[in-house]
Design a protein around this motif. Structure first.
Motif, PDB file in Angstrom:
ATOM      1  N   VAL A  91       0.839  -1.198   0.000  1.00  0.00           N
ATOM      2  CA  VAL A  91       0.000   0.000   0.000  1.00  0.00           C
ATOM      3  C   VAL A  91       0.882   1.260   0.000  1.00  0.00           C
ATOM      4  O   VAL A  91       0.550   2.264  -0.640  1.00  0.00           O
ATOM      5  CB  VAL A  91      -1.009  -0.018   1.164  1.00  0.00           C
ATOM      6  CG1 VAL A  91      -1.876   1.235   1.165  1.00  0.00           C
ATOM      7  CG2 VAL A  91      -1.913  -1.265   1.056  1.00  0.00           C
ATOM      8  N   ALA A  92       2.033   1.213   0.687  1.00  0.00           N
ATOM      9  CA  ALA A  92       2.964   2.348   0.634  1.00  0.00           C
ATOM     10  C   ALA A  92       3.455   2.563  -0.801  1.00  0.00           C
ATOM     11  O   ALA A  92       3.683   3.695  -1.227  1.00  0.00           O
ATOM     12  CB  ALA A  92       4.146   2.133   1.567  1.00  0.00           C
ATOM     13  N   ASN A  93       3.610   1.479  -1.530  1.00  0.00           N
ATOM     14  CA  ASN A  93       4.020   1.594  -2.936  1.00  0.00           C
ATOM     15  C   ASN A  93       2.928   2.295  -3.753  1.00  0.00           C
ATOM     16  O   ASN A  93       3.218   3.164  -4.570  1.00  0.00           O
ATOM     17  CB  ASN A  93       4.319   0.204  -3.500  1.00  0.00           C
ATOM     18  CG  ASN A  93       5.073   0.272  -4.805  1.00  0.00           C
ATOM     19  OD1 ASN A  93       5.792   1.248  -5.064  1.00  0.00           O
ATOM     20  ND2 ASN A  93       4.911  -0.743  -5.647  1.00  0.00           N
ATOM     21  N   PHE A 103       0.576   4.385  -2.693  1.00  0.00           N
ATOM     22  CA  PHE A 103       0.335   5.788  -2.342  1.00  0.00           C
ATOM     23  C   PHE A 103       1.539   6.688  -2.593  1.00  0.00           C
ATOM     24  O   PHE A 103       1.383   7.828  -3.028  1.00  0.00           O
ATOM     25  CB  PHE A 103      -0.091   5.914  -0.870  1.00  0.00           C
ATOM     26  CG  PHE A 103      -1.561   5.691  -0.661  1.00  0.00           C
ATOM     27  CD1 PHE A 103      -2.454   6.750  -0.788  1.00  0.00           C
ATOM     28  CD2 PHE A 103      -2.074   4.446  -0.350  1.00  0.00           C
ATOM     29  CE1 PHE A 103      -3.813   6.555  -0.608  1.00  0.00           C
ATOM     30  CE2 PHE A 103      -3.434   4.236  -0.171  1.00  0.00           C
ATOM     31  CZ  PHE A 103      -4.312   5.297  -0.309  1.00  0.00           C
ATOM     32  N   GLN A 108      -2.839   4.109 -11.754  1.00  0.00           N
ATOM     33  CA  GLN A 108      -2.740   3.501 -10.432  1.00  0.00           C
ATOM     34  C   GLN A 108      -4.123   3.478  -9.774  1.00  0.00           C
ATOM     35  O   GLN A 108      -4.852   4.473  -9.819  1.00  0.00           O
ATOM     36  CB  GLN A 108      -1.808   4.324  -9.537  1.00  0.00           C
ATOM     37  CG  GLN A 108      -0.329   4.063  -9.744  1.00  0.00           C
ATOM     38  CD  GLN A 108       0.168   2.878  -8.926  1.00  0.00           C
ATOM     39  OE1 GLN A 108      -0.364   1.771  -9.039  1.00  0.00           O
ATOM     40  NE2 GLN A 108       1.179   3.089  -8.141  1.00  0.00           N
ATOM     41  N   ILE A 164      -6.082   3.740  -6.662  1.00  0.00           N
ATOM     42  CA  ILE A 164      -5.828   4.249  -5.317  1.00  0.00           C
ATOM     43  C   ILE A 164      -7.144   4.495  -4.569  1.00  0.00           C
ATOM     44  O   ILE A 164      -7.206   4.422  -3.349  1.00  0.00           O
ATOM     45  CB  ILE A 164      -4.966   5.545  -5.423  1.00  0.00           C
ATOM     46  CG1 ILE A 164      -4.220   5.842  -4.130  1.00  0.00           C
ATOM     47  CG2 ILE A 164      -5.798   6.713  -5.913  1.00  0.00           C
ATOM     48  CD1 ILE A 164      -3.100   6.848  -4.344  1.00  0.00           C
ATOM     49  N   TYR A 196      -8.519   1.921  -1.856  1.00  0.00           N
ATOM     50  CA  TYR A 196      -7.788   2.029  -0.591  1.00  0.00           C
ATOM     51  C   TYR A 196      -8.234   3.263   0.181  1.00  0.00           C
ATOM     52  O   TYR A 196      -8.457   3.208   1.384  1.00  0.00           O
ATOM     53  CB  TYR A 196      -6.280   2.132  -0.848  1.00  0.00           C
ATOM     54  CG  TYR A 196      -5.641   0.879  -1.387  1.00  0.00           C
ATOM     55  CD1 TYR A 196      -5.509  -0.261  -0.595  1.00  0.00           C
ATOM     56  CD2 TYR A 196      -5.147   0.829  -2.679  1.00  0.00           C
ATOM     57  CE1 TYR A 196      -4.916  -1.413  -1.082  1.00  0.00           C
ATOM     58  CE2 TYR A 196      -4.545  -0.313  -3.181  1.00  0.00           C
ATOM     59  CZ  TYR A 196      -4.431  -1.432  -2.382  1.00  0.00           C
ATOM     60  OH  TYR A 196      -3.845  -2.562  -2.869  1.00  0.00           O
ATOM     61  N   TRP A 247      -4.481   3.272   8.748  1.00  0.00           N
ATOM     62  CA  TRP A 247      -3.449   3.002   7.747  1.00  0.00           C
ATOM     63  C   TRP A 247      -2.632   1.747   8.101  1.00  0.00           C
ATOM     64  O   TRP A 247      -1.826   1.289   7.328  1.00  0.00           O
ATOM     65  CB  TRP A 247      -2.519   4.205   7.573  1.00  0.00           C
ATOM     66  CG  TRP A 247      -1.958   4.264   6.168  1.00  0.00           C
ATOM     67  CD1 TRP A 247      -2.353   5.069   5.151  1.00  0.00           C
ATOM     68  CD2 TRP A 247      -0.903   3.436   5.620  1.00  0.00           C
ATOM     69  NE1 TRP A 247      -1.623   4.791   4.016  1.00  0.00           N
ATOM     70  CE2 TRP A 247      -0.732   3.804   4.264  1.00  0.00           C
ATOM     71  CE3 TRP A 247      -0.105   2.425   6.138  1.00  0.00           C
ATOM     72  CZ2 TRP A 247       0.210   3.200   3.417  1.00  0.00           C
ATOM     73  CZ3 TRP A 247       0.829   1.811   5.289  1.00  0.00           C
ATOM     74  CH2 TRP A 247       0.984   2.210   3.946  1.00  0.00           C
ATOM     75  N   PRO A 255      -3.889  -1.892   5.195  1.00  0.00           N
ATOM     76  CA  PRO A 255      -2.788  -2.645   4.578  1.00  0.00           C
ATOM     77  C   PRO A 255      -2.614  -4.045   5.177  1.00  0.00           C
ATOM     78  O   PRO A 255      -2.315  -4.993   4.453  1.00  0.00           O
ATOM     79  CB  PRO A 255      -1.558  -1.770   4.837  1.00  0.00           C
ATOM     80  CG  PRO A 255      -2.111  -0.383   4.924  1.00  0.00           C
ATOM     81  CD  PRO A 255      -3.438  -0.553   5.618  1.00  0.00           C
ATOM     82  N   THR A 312      -5.083  -6.213   3.628  1.00  0.00           N
ATOM     83  CA  THR A 312      -4.640  -6.447   2.245  1.00  0.00           C
ATOM     84  C   THR A 312      -3.611  -7.577   2.200  1.00  0.00           C
ATOM     85  O   THR A 312      -3.687  -8.490   1.372  1.00  0.00           O
ATOM     86  CB  THR A 312      -4.024  -5.145   1.669  1.00  0.00           C
ATOM     87  OG1 THR A 312      -4.999  -4.108   1.723  1.00  0.00           O
ATOM     88  CG2 THR A 312      -3.560  -5.338   0.236  1.00  0.00           C
TER      89      THR A 312
END
Lengths: 212, 212
Positions: A167-169, A171, B119, B121, B124, B155, B159, B162
């Motif tokens: 998820v860091a990738n 965002f 992407q 996003i 999320y 946050w 994730p 996920t």
């Protein structure tokens, strides 16, 4: 000998090139021609070393695993307490994920396993076993509480890390990854530690953003 | 009207067919021809509804999001306390991930976002906002402790979820997903809850495996 060294260097260059291409295009869209261009080798040289795109993807995963294991072994060899070692391992993989194209592509290919065969399961298993053993050690050291079975806790930490980097990738292209890993451990510590040890151990999360 | 209903039914069949194909082959390896066969429509009909594979992938993600939001809204409408609602939402998405090809493919395409553009996003972000609001409500209800900022906790939970579903897919094709989600919440609860409320709230994890 010189020829062998050259062949190894070519193989290495192809793997690096493949990593860059897989990371840029994803496995499905990448072609062997793209990899040959990126690695600056002929298609003939590429086919000499690798039979197929699958073969190349597995070589990238293998090389990423090798890099991660060498790095992880060095951290374990520091002989720090188990909980600290777990945090350092996450930070180390996070740092590689921010800087090393082979690690970036290897992890992406592992999380996109369904795109090619066979299913990539060994890297997860290696991490799960390493963390399960560290958790057992951490219980013995009096830092980690035994309310959660070590295999269950390991099976939450490794998937959580997987999701956090993914998820860091999405965002931020992982620019904030180390901060996210620190926050992950800040959230986990009250659950993971023996309550009486929590106040002594919470500073460990600061290690995530400290250069190793 | 009949023609419009038929067009909608065809579009729906194509999205279901695309979901099955993407889930089986991954985005990169799937072709529009595969989708036409799976959906039992002509390539002409397929191109009438969708311009490209990207277009189709985005439609699957959109349909998955619609399904998840309808289902999520129904759970929120139950008016249960926020922490319980969060656990029910995770269980509900887990159940869809075990049974609904559109949800399976939508989540896979979202986690493999780099394979195609743009992407992905928004899903999320939707989940992060929903959970951040629930966490704030849960703090107000006296169940969730305020040591961790709501946005930071959300946050980590999204994730983590996920990653949990992704790794459960690798190991067991998600057969054990509900058990893994329950364990996730068992591990999180001591960190998430106000300590004095923990004993009253820990039974909530049992809801994960209870049919809604």
């Amino acid at each position: 000998m010189a020829r062998q060294a050259r062949a190894l260097a070519t193989r290495e260059a192809i793997i690096r090139g493949a990593a860059v291409v897989f990371e840029r295009l994803g496995y499905g869209n990448a072609s062997l021609a793209d990899v040959a261009v990126e690695a600056n080798v002929s298609k003939g040289a590429l086919y000499f070393h690798f039979d197929s795109k699958d073969d190349l993807a597995l070589a990238v995963i293998e090389e990423q695993n090798r890099i991660s294991q060498v790095s992880g072994t060095a951290i374990i060899a520091l002989g720090r307490p188990a909980l600290e070692t777990m945090i350092l391992l996450c930070a180390d993989l996070g740092r590689h994920l921010m800087t090393d194209p082979v690690v970036q592509a290897g992890i992406r290919l592992t999380t996109e396993a369904a795109s090619f065969q066979p299913q990539v399961i060994e890297p997860y298993r290696d991490w799960l076993v390493t963390f399960e053993n560290l958790i057992r050690t951490g219980i013995g050291e009096g830092d980690i509480n035994e309310n959660v079975a070590p295999d269950v806790l390991a099976w939450f930490i490794i998937p959580s890390f997987t999701g956090v980097q993914l998820v860091a990738n999405v965002f931020t292209s992982r620019h904030d990854l180390l901060g996210r890993i620190r926050q992950m451990w800040e959230i986990l510590l009250p659950s993971v530690t023996v309550p009486e040890r929590y106040d002594d151990l919470r500073h460990l999360t600061r290690l995530v953003e400290t250069p190793a």
